[in-house]
Each structure stands twice: as C-alpha cells, then as structure tokens.
Scaffold this active site. Sequence first.
Site: not given
Ligand code: C5J
Length: 231
Positions: A134, A29, A167
């Site tokens: 995702k 991400d 994540c």
């Molecule tokens: C991730 C989030 N990528 N913190 N998403 O950690 O909402």
Amino acid sequence: MTTPTTIPVPARPYPYPFIPGRTALVVIDMQRDFIEKGGFGDALGNDVQRLEAIVPTIAKLLELFRRKRWPVIHTREAHLPDLSDCPPSKIARGNAPLKIGETGSMGRLLVRGEPGNQIIEALKPVAGEVVIDKPGKGMFFGTDIQSILDNKGITHLLFTGVTTEVCVQTSMREANDRGYECLLIEDGTESYFPAFKQAAIEMMVAQGGIVGWAAPSVALEAALAEAPIHA
Ligand code: C5J
C-alpha cells in the site's frame, strides 16, 4: 440460504460478532522498516524496539487462523522503485536524515522489494495468504483490497500490526466506512507512543463503537475455544 455461525467475542463496547470463514486476520505493516533499527521508523527518530512486544501475540493469531484455514491478509507500506506512487509531500515530511527512497542499512526506505520492506521473519506470510503493498497509510488507498475481500466473501476484519494510530487506525477507519465489521486486537497492535495507542483505541470504541470494537487476544481465543467451529 443458511445463516452463518456467529461467535460473540467479549469486547468493547459490546460483544463482537465473529463469523468463522468470513473474518480475516489483518496484519498491518509488520515489516523491518518499522520494527528494526536502520529502517524508516528509526530514521524518524523513534524507539523501534517498543514494537517487538506484539510479535508473539500476532504469531499466535496467525497460527490459529492458519490451523483453521481462515483468511489472512498482510500489508506493507511500500512504494514503487521510481517513487511515482509517493507524493513529494510524503518524501519531504519529517525532515529526517534519511528519506523515503534513500538507502539505509536495509536498502531503500519503504521501497518494494528492498530488504527493509520485507515482513519480519517471525510473521512471514505463507503460501495462499494475501500480501498487499500500500502506498498510503490506509490499506484501501491505491490497492486492490476491496475486490480481494469481496471475492473471498470477507465481511469482518480483525486488525493487528503497527502503528496503532497511523496505519492501523487509518485502515480500520477506511474499512468501517466500507461496511466491514472491525475488531482491533489490543495486545496485537503497538505504537512508538503509548499514549497515542491508548487514545486511538478509545476513539474507535467510543460512541457505541463508532469505528469498531477492541478486545485483548485472550478474549478472542477463549471465545473461539468454547465454540464448536470447524476449519
Ligand atoms: C505505519 C507509519 N505503518 N507510522 N506507518 O503506521 O508511518
């Protein structure tokens, strides 16, 4: 059948068995939504600049994996434009001024194809690298990643990206339950909350590596530099 080369990487709680070619670099991400102002992370009230510190580490690891032609997997937290893959509870959560699917300065938050949903320029995927959209926090939930890893013969995963306790940790736990050997690169992951990053790392390596291993990127690079590895 030949036994694969295994390179021990100094790590916690004990050396990590890196197998060239069977180990993928996973970048979770690193999309504008979380790293830049005007995105989802910012809408939730976080200091997004904290996350920039890990970009050079991930760029260095990408360069190494690309040079060796080892597999690389990028993920994005991303929903379909009609939000049919986004539970109403997720949209409502946080009570933010701007919610998932609403339009900010980088387009609709966490929606596939929008400018904010793209991986940041410095870590942009190149041809041949897997990019997984995702809908959840974990990379196995609602994605094809399991069959992609199986088809490529990948058994080991190196985790980087954001955020450590959301994540990254969720994906690493999902992978661990599915039998993958997981190493978290400590300076290749970051959180909006430094204490949460540290706690997440400690949770994963505790109890003999109950979720996996953790190591700084220099430990990995040094171990790989000393080993006779072919691309
Ligand atoms: C991730 C989030 N990528 N913190 N998403 O950690 O909402």
